[in-house]
Write a protein that holds these residues in place. Structure first.
Motif, PDB file in Angstrom:
ATOM      1  N   SER A   8      31.928  43.665  32.852  1.00 27.65           N
ATOM      2  CA  SER A   8      30.981  42.798  33.576  1.00 27.65           C
ATOM      3  C   SER A   8      29.547  43.234  33.334  1.00 27.65           C
ATOM      4  CB  SER A   8      31.287  42.835  35.078  1.00 27.65           C
ATOM      5  OG  SER A   8      32.601  42.399  35.328  1.00 27.65           O
ATOM      6  N   ASP A  19      26.697  54.381  34.221  1.00 24.04           N
ATOM      7  CA  ASP A  19      28.123  54.445  34.576  1.00 24.04           C
ATOM      8  C   ASP A  19      28.519  55.902  34.796  1.00 24.04           C
ATOM      9  OD1 ASP A  19      30.609  52.246  34.233  1.00 24.04           O
ATOM     10  OD2 ASP A  19      31.196  54.368  34.255  1.00 24.04           O
ATOM     11  N   GLY A  79      35.436  51.657  33.376  1.00 23.71           N
ATOM     12  CA  GLY A  79      36.517  50.783  33.809  1.00 23.71           C
ATOM     13  C   GLY A  79      37.857  51.494  33.879  1.00 23.71           C
ATOM     14  N   ARG A 111      46.814  42.038  31.016  1.00 24.08           N
ATOM     15  CA  ARG A 111      47.726  41.150  31.737  1.00 24.08           C
ATOM     16  C   ARG A 111      47.386  39.686  31.457  1.00 24.08           C
ATOM     17  NH1 ARG A 111      46.583  44.822  37.105  1.00 24.08           N
ATOM     18  NH2 ARG A 111      47.914  46.580  36.525  1.00 24.08           N
ATOM     19  N   THR A 112      46.148  39.459  31.072  1.00 30.64           N
ATOM     20  CA  THR A 112      45.698  38.103  30.805  1.00 30.64           C
ATOM     21  C   THR A 112      45.943  37.757  29.337  1.00 30.64           C
ATOM     22  OG1 THR A 112      43.561  39.213  30.726  1.00 30.64           O
ATOM     23  CG2 THR A 112      43.930  37.757  32.574  1.00 30.64           C
ATOM     24  N   ALA A 144      24.915  56.152  40.347  1.00 31.67           N
ATOM     25  CA  ALA A 144      23.808  55.587  41.117  1.00 31.67           C
ATOM     26  C   ALA A 144      24.077  55.770  42.605  1.00 31.67           C
ATOM     27  CB  ALA A 144      23.662  54.106  40.800  1.00 31.67           C
ATOM     28  N   GLU A 161      26.052  52.726  47.423  1.00 29.14           N
ATOM     29  CA  GLU A 161      24.853  52.101  46.868  1.00 29.14           C
ATOM     30  C   GLU A 161      24.119  51.248  47.913  1.00 29.14           C
ATOM     31  OE1 GLU A 161      28.300  52.242  43.944  1.00 29.14           O
ATOM     32  OE2 GLU A 161      27.941  51.330  45.900  1.00 29.14           O
TER      33      GLU A 161
END
Ligand SMILES: Cc1cc2nc3c(=O)[nH]c(=O)nc-3n(C[C@H](O)[C@H](O)[C@H](O)COP(=O)(O)OP(=O)(O)OC[C@H]3O[C@@H](n4cnc5c(N)ncnc54)[C@H](O)[C@@H]3O)c2cc1C
Length: 464
Positions: free
Chosen positions: A47, A67, A75, A87-88, A149, A357
């Protein structure tokens, strides 16, 4: 086409689609006297990366992604995802932003030859992670890894945010005009094991699927799994493949869900326009998707069932658990079950108060509970805790004290009710990416409109 040739093609395509090529976001100075970062993206998973690429396409270059994972490990794909493939289905596009040379198919074929894609059933998770790293490099995205962060704070004097970034034992503050939470599927809450497990069992005898699990230590053990989604079956299979004596997978429903509403949803109308419905209509669609339930993909289900010592227990909710010596005892309506170890495949909850955050501002964030009251028969506590986002995925201030909340964007699963399959799922990226990118560029133009008007009035480039 070779990978080198494809990479040249990508750069050529990006150049051909540069119009309008002029950089436009006004440079602003921060409290430290340095230029402000225009957009800080917290999370460099699919994303965050795809949004950064979309912003660059709109000539918003002064961005940074952070990250907390090491390089290339953002991820779940190379950490706690225990499936073999995505899975998609492989045909889902989205991060490519409509540029064929940037698709995973083009990248895969450039490495494995024509026909290889047709031969591929599902995308191995490692391949998806590798594609995302290639995608990052092709788009020249600035990512700071191993960096966490902290709490976003407002600096009104400079109309920006101060965000502490921790890398190892180093901490610095970055000043940014916009901040995006691309913090993952659990990015608007946290992974959660039910209290009757987390508060009753020592961590030596249970784990949530999000945790690192020593599967070798489960050899010869009786393992109980609670939940019937894909992760439940993935973890059951890995335990059996590591020699567990038996796995008993228990779930509440009378039978396994075998219909996937996410497949139903794969059409333009829903993916692009569910976010255009009114609140009651959004609620009924998303509630129905959740009510239809999660299921294991066919191959994931089959993987577990190849083991004779794999047992399914439908209509077997767990009511409580306790230790009896070194055994875990679980109480169910059918009586007690005894295990050596249990795995909670119980997903996550939406709860912004869990997000470090948002520690300075979450209490002011409008939630669906503040905007909509579903009929009693359609109540759903977790959906009511979803943030009630604006059209650009920005938070909305419900107090009147923090109007700048609209400059903090939520691109996690928490945007499900406001924007459908937006963040934290490949399914919705094709339509959510242009929307959130547009929300951010709109906010810059609107905020700086006087500057642009002045530059128009001052424009005196003579054509002849
Ligand atoms: C096991 C599993 C399998 C899935 N399989 C599929 C699938 O096959 N197909 C599909 O469409 N969807 C799938 N999903 C759903 C979804 O696509 C994934 O969760 C995907 O990883 C979401 O991408 P993301 O970039 O939103 O979040 P992530 O990939 O989780 O990236 C978010 C990143 O943000 C970082 N982060 C969070 N907070 C901070 C902070 N404060 N500071 C710094 N970094 C931070 C995290 O470390 C993480 O690396 C799956 C989800 C899971 C959990």
């Amino acid at each position: 086409m070779s990978l080198e040739a494809l990479e040249r093609q990508v750069q050529a395509d990006l150049r051909r689609l540069e119009y309008p090529a002029r950089d436009w976001v006004t440079e602003r100075e921060g409290p430290d006297g340095k230029p402000l970062c225009d957009v800080l993206i917290i999370g460099a998973g699919q994303s965050g990366l795809a949004l950064a690429a979309a912003l660059k396409r709109e000539r918003v270059h002064n961005i940074l992604l952070v990250d907390r994972h090491p390089e290339g490990k953002a991820g779940p794909w190379l950490t706690f995802a225990r499936m073999i493939t995505l899975r998609t289905p492989k045909y889902l596009t989205g991060p490519d932003l409509g540029i064929p040379s940037l698709t995973i198919q083009s990248w895969y074929e450039a490495q494995h030859g024509d026909g290889a894609w047709e031969a591929l059933a599902y995308i191995p998770k490692e391949t998806w992670a590798e594609y995302l790293n290639w995608y990052r490099d092709m788009n020249g995205l600035p990512v700071r890894y191993d960096t966490t962060a902290g709490a976003i704070a407002r600096v009104d004097t400079h109309a920006c945010f101060a965000v502490p970034l921790r890398t190892g034992d180093q901490e610095e503050t970055i000043y940014a005009r916009r901040v995006v939470m691309a913090t993952g599927i659990e990015g608007s809450g946290r992974w959660r094991a039910p209290g009757f497990i987390a508060e009753a069992l020592p961590s030596t005898h249970y784990a949530h699927t999000r945790r690192d699990i020593d599967f070798d230590a489960l050899r010869g053990k009786r393992v109980g799994v609670l939940g019937a989604g894909a992760s439940a079956f993935d973890n059951a299979s890995v335990a059996l493949e590591h020699g567990a004596a038996e796995v008993r997978l228990c779930f509440r429903r009378p039978k396994l869900v075998n219909v996937n509403p996410y497949r139903w949803a794969e059409f333009v109308g829903f993916l692009k326009h569910v976010s255009d419905l009114d609140d009651a209509a959004k609620w009924r669609f998303i509630l129905q998707v959740l009510r239809m339930g999660q299921l294991p993909p066919t191959d994931t289900f089959a993987r577990a069932r190849t083991h004779d010592n794999f047992h399914l227990h439908p209509a077997t909710p767990w009511n409580s658990s306790r230790m009896d010596g070194d055994e875990v005892v679980v109480e169910t309506p059918q009586g007690e079950l005894r295990f050596d170890y249990v795995i909670a495949a119980t997903g996550f909850v939406t709860d912004l108060s869990c997000r470090p955050e948002l520690a300075h501002c979450q209490q002011a964030i409008k939630l669906w509970a503040d905007a909509y009251q579903p009929p009693a028969e359609d109540a759903h506590d977790d959906l009511l805790r979803h943030p009630y986002l604006d059209d650009g995925f920005g938070f909305i201030d419900k107090t009147g004290d923090m109007p700048w909340l609209s400059h903090i964007y939520n691109y996690t699963f928490g945007c499900l009710l406001s924007h459908g399959f937006g963040g934290a799922s490949i399914s919705g990226m094709k339509y959510s990416l242009p929307k959130i990118a547009s929300g951010i560029t709109k906010s810059f133009f609107v905020e700086d409109q006087d500057h642009y008007f002045d530059s128009l009035c001052a424009y005196d480039v003579e054509e002849f």
